[in-house]
Design a protein around this motif. Structure first.
Motif, PDB file in Angstrom:
ATOM      1  N   CYS A 133      39.389  37.770  47.456  1.00 17.55           N
ATOM      2  CA  CYS A 133      40.738  38.325  47.436  1.00 17.55           C
ATOM      3  C   CYS A 133      41.346  37.984  48.789  1.00 17.55           C
ATOM      4  CB  CYS A 133      40.704  39.837  47.246  1.00 17.55           C
ATOM      5  SG  CYS A 133      40.008  40.385  45.667  1.00 17.55           S
ATOM      6  N   LEU A 146      43.525  35.651  43.928  1.00 15.76           N
ATOM      7  CA  LEU A 146      42.130  35.815  43.500  1.00 15.76           C
ATOM      8  C   LEU A 146      41.616  34.413  43.215  1.00 15.76           C
ATOM      9  CD1 LEU A 146      39.628  37.343  42.415  1.00 15.76           C
ATOM     10  CD2 LEU A 146      40.841  37.573  40.224  1.00 15.76           C
ATOM     11  N   GLY A 181      39.101  44.959  46.547  1.00 16.47           N
ATOM     12  CA  GLY A 181      38.711  44.102  45.427  1.00 16.47           C
ATOM     13  C   GLY A 181      37.540  44.697  44.671  1.00 16.47           C
ATOM     14  N   CYS A 190      42.094  42.378  42.579  1.00 18.17           N
ATOM     15  CA  CYS A 190      42.445  42.441  44.000  1.00 18.17           C
ATOM     16  C   CYS A 190      43.709  43.275  44.167  1.00 18.17           C
ATOM     17  CB  CYS A 190      42.710  41.053  44.576  1.00 18.17           C
ATOM     18  SG  CYS A 190      41.405  39.826  44.316  1.00 18.17           S
ATOM     19  N   SER A 201      49.023  43.441  43.397  1.00 19.32           N
ATOM     20  CA  SER A 201      47.699  43.310  42.792  1.00 19.32           C
ATOM     21  C   SER A 201      47.655  42.142  41.817  1.00 19.32           C
ATOM     22  CB  SER A 201      47.295  44.606  42.080  1.00 19.32           C
ATOM     23  OG  SER A 201      48.227  44.924  41.051  1.00 19.32           O
TER      24      SER A 201
END
Length: 325
Positions: A133, A146, A181, A190, A201
């Motif tokens: 992450c 990610l 994460g 993440c 996120s």
């Protein structure tokens, strides 16, 4: 006996909780028990370096792990955890620190399921891989990604990414960033919390790496980490979001005027609404207030003038009686 069993169960629960959650800081001694970071062998797996017990570049606070090598990836992870069994490789990790706005590609990262490092490689292992992450803070890139692939940052595959709007404006905030994460089965996620409280996120599914340790990494010098927390997970878990604060309402009309309330005994009937052709109602005069029970002061009347004197007419003298003869 029941009390002893209850006490034993409580101690077992406390011990289990202590094993499921592990916390690391970087005040000189950066190990817990026998779980050593890969940097203990003198070099990081990718040839970079960390300065432990360093200070925060903005606040001056101590107990930081700071990346030291420019132009390359600095990464470490828990060596003892990189070969854990599958059921032990489901966890979440949270790091608190500060990314350096270096302009270098790679950013500030937390590693998930990192493995493939051996002490004999001394920075030349070929299969050092992990999920990551990453907070990218390059000159033209402000994003959370990610990814998967080599921990050196080369030839990594992007699984998910999202733009973090205006993240550069928060670079000099004294508050710290939080990067979170998780890896549970095939579920990966993440989340980053910026100093202002804004959150971004990403998540995805992948089963390429089934085992491996948690780690931290930073491309270039100046990325700092205050602490790392690891929690074993049986299911995916996102950090809770605080309840939003409602907007403050500002009155737009004049301030209300106090009106005396009508006693409960009086039940005035509602007045009918006036029609369009009805005469305009005249205001009802207020009732004349009752006179006070106190005596009213009256002015003292002025004295009456004295009556005018009238002339006195003397009474006529009586006629004399004739003398007797």
């Amino acid at each position: 006996m029941p009390r002893r069993r209850a006490a034993a169960a409580l101690l077992f629960a406390i011990a289990a909780t202590a094993q499921e959650a592990r916390h690391f800081d970087f005040c000189g001694e950066y190990t817990t028990g026998n779980e050593f970071w890969t940097e203990d062998f003198g070099r990081t797996p990718d040839g970079g370096g960390f300065d432990f017990g360093s200070t925060d570049p903005i606040t001056g606070a101590g107990c930081r792990a700071s990346t030291t090598e420019a132009g390359m990836m600095n990464s470490i992870w828990l060596d003892a955890d990189q070969e854990l069994e599958d059921e032990d490789a489901d966890y979440s990790v949270e790091v608190t620190g500060r990314p350096e706005i270096t302009g270098e590609e790679g950013g500030w990262s937390v590693l998930l399921r990192a493995h493939g490092w051996d002490a004999s490689c001394f920075g030349s292992c070929e299969d050092r891989v992990a999920y990551a992450c990453t907070v990218n803070t390059g000159e033209f890139d402000c994003s959370l990604t990610l990814s998967m692939g080599l921990t050196s940052g080369e030839d990594r595959g992007i699984l998910a990414s999202t733009e973090m709007t205006d993240c550069e404006s928060e670079a000099l905030s004294p508050k710290l960033w939080v990067l979170y994460g998780f890896a549970v089965g095939e579920e990966l996620g993440c989340q980053v919390t910026l100093p202002s409280g804004r959150r971004f996120s990403v998540d995805d599914k992948d089963d390429a790496y089934e085992i491996g340790a948690i780690g931290i990494a930073g491309a270039g010098a100046g990325h700092t980490f205050r602490n790392v927390s690891v929690v074993a997970r049986d299911d995916t878990w996102w950090q809770p979001t605080t309840a939003p604060t409602g907007p403050t309402l500002t009155p737009t009309g004049p301030a209300p005027t106090y009106k005396p309330t009508t006693p409960a005994s009086a039940s005035p009937s509602p007045s009918p609404s006036a029609g369009p052709d009805d005469p305009t109602p005249q205001p009802v005069p207020s009732p004349t207030p009752r006179p006070s029970s106190q005596p009213t002061h009256r002015p003292t009347p002025a004295p009456y003038p004295a009556p005018s004197a009238k002339p006195t007419n003397p009474a006529p003298s009586p006629a004399p009686y004739p003398a007797p003869s």
